[in-house]
Design a protein around this motif. Structure first.
Motif, short mmCIF file in Angstrom:
data_model
loop_
_atom_site.label_atom_id
_atom_site.label_comp_id
_atom_site.label_asym_id
_atom_site.label_seq_id
_atom_site.Cartn_x
_atom_site.Cartn_y
_atom_site.Cartn_z
N TRP A 39 8.28 5.62 -9.61
CA TRP A 39 6.84 5.41 -9.56
C TRP A 39 6.50 3.94 -9.40
O TRP A 39 7.05 3.08 -10.10
N SER B 293 7.68 15.49 -7.20
CA SER B 293 7.27 16.44 -6.17
C SER B 293 8.33 17.51 -5.93
O SER B 293 8.02 18.59 -5.41
N GLU C 26 0.81 -1.21 0.00
CA GLU C 26 0.00 0.00 0.00
C GLU C 26 0.85 1.27 0.00
O GLU C 26 0.44 2.31 -0.50
N GLU C 27 2.04 1.20 0.53
CA GLU C 27 2.90 2.38 0.60
C GLU C 27 3.76 2.55 -0.65
O GLU C 27 4.50 3.51 -0.77
N TYR C 28 3.71 1.59 -1.56
CA TYR C 28 4.40 1.64 -2.86
C TYR C 28 5.93 1.56 -2.75
O TYR C 28 6.58 1.14 -3.68
N SER D 203 -3.74 2.52 -11.07
CA SER D 203 -2.81 3.08 -10.08
C SER D 203 -3.52 3.62 -8.85
O SER D 203 -2.89 3.83 -7.82
N ARG E 290 -1.03 10.50 -11.53
CA ARG E 290 -0.49 11.78 -11.07
C ARG E 290 0.29 12.53 -12.15
O ARG E 290 0.43 13.76 -12.06
N LYS F 273 8.03 3.86 -3.05
CA LYS F 273 8.59 4.70 -4.10
C LYS F 273 8.54 6.15 -3.65
O LYS F 273 7.75 6.53 -2.78
N SER F 274 9.36 6.99 -4.28
CA SER F 274 9.41 8.39 -3.88
C SER F 274 8.18 9.16 -4.32
O SER F 274 7.82 10.16 -3.71
N GLU F 275 7.51 8.70 -5.39
CA GLU F 275 6.34 9.40 -5.89
C GLU F 275 5.11 8.53 -5.72
O GLU F 275 5.12 7.35 -6.07
N LYS F 276 4.04 9.10 -5.19
CA LYS F 276 2.82 8.34 -4.91
C LYS F 276 1.87 8.39 -6.10
O LYS F 276 1.70 9.43 -6.73
N GLY F 277 1.25 7.27 -6.38
CA GLY F 277 0.31 7.20 -7.49
C GLY F 277 0.99 6.64 -8.73
O GLY F 277 1.95 5.88 -8.65
#
Length: 268
Positions: A46, A250, A15-17, A97, A101, A19-23
């Motif tokens: 991603w 981001s 759920e937290e992926y 996804s 984003r 990764k540095s970028e969400k989505g």
């Protein structure tokens, strides 16, 4: 096999992926020489990544296989002129996804180098339809999604509108239009948190640029262009992919409506 690989990636990231970028992100035209470099770079950041291809299903499948252990990746056949299919692909990436984003437009075509006086109406029509109208359609269907997610668009344009080369009107004119649209959308949609920027590559050794080096002009002319570039080299896919990755991250959250020229200093 494809289902097992996708499930494995999703279980790994959770759920937290992780990764540095969400989505999620999608690269329109991700199977080409430049597009594939962008896909490889974005796979580092991603958790969910989609790409489109027009004809080269083999390249898209190979890229998906290569990156299947780095992110949850999916490929889609898309002719940018098919607006129904375009909307369908964007919605599929958004649903897969959970939050699309960022959208990267890296679709293009081989542009013949012809004087304006010799260009025919059908040549203008094809270039404008592919390079400009395709981007206009993408923006139209992307905005409802990006307003919801506060996302961004990165348009992969060209240095051509900033440093015109004789015979390159079919490239520079439509790409100048995509840059203008980016500024318009950035101005109007910023209130929704939507960002839109352009990366403008110079002379590239991959993709369409690499094809041009093999088909037009002499090696002496290309070498002269290289020497006239302050960094003394032409661009690689990684040069542009890094710029794209920054603008859709981001870290570029306060940058919109800008054109980042990545040409080794050629336009100075």
């Amino acid at each position: 096999m494809k289902v097992r690989r996708q499930c494995k990636a999703e279980v790994h990231f959770g759920e937290e992926y992780m990764k540095s970028e969400k989505g999620g992100a999608i690269v329109i035209g991700g199977s080409g020489g430049l597009g594939s470099a962008i896909v490889r770079r974005l796979a580092q950041d991603w958790a969910y990544l989609d790409l489109t291809f027009r004809r080269n299903a083999t390249a898209a499948a190979g890229l998906s296989e290569e990156l299947s252990d780095k992110c949850s990746i999916a490929s889609h056949q898309l002719d940018i002129g098919d607006e129904n299919r375009l909307e369908e692909v964007l919605q599929a990436a958004h649903k897969r996804s959970g939050a699309l984003r960022t959208i990267i437009f890296s679709s293009g075509m081989h542009i013949p180098q012809v004087y304006v006086s010799r260009l025919q109406a059908e040549e203008w029509h094809e270039a404008v339809q592919t390079e400009l109208m395709g981007f206009i359609a993408l923006v139209r269907y992307a905005l409802p999604i990006l307003r919801e997610t506060g996302g961004s668009i990165v348009n992969v344009g060209s240095v051509a509108p900033h440093r015109f080369v004789i015979g390159d009107a079919l490239s520079s004119v439509p790409k100048a239009g995509t840059e203008a649209l980016c500024r318009a959308v950035a101005k109007e949609e910023g209130r929704y948190g939507v960002r839109v920027n352009t990366v403008a590559p110079g002379i590239m050794r991959v993709g369409i640029g690499g094809q041009l080096m093999e088909t037009i002009y002499s090696s002496e002319i290309w070498e002269n262009s290289r020497r006239n570039t302050p960094l003394q080299r032409f661009g690689d896919g990684e040069d542009i992919a890094g710029a794209v990755a920054f603008l859709c991250s981001s870290e570029a959250g306060f940058i919109t409506g800008q054109t980042l020229i990545a040409d080794g200093g050629l336009s100075l």
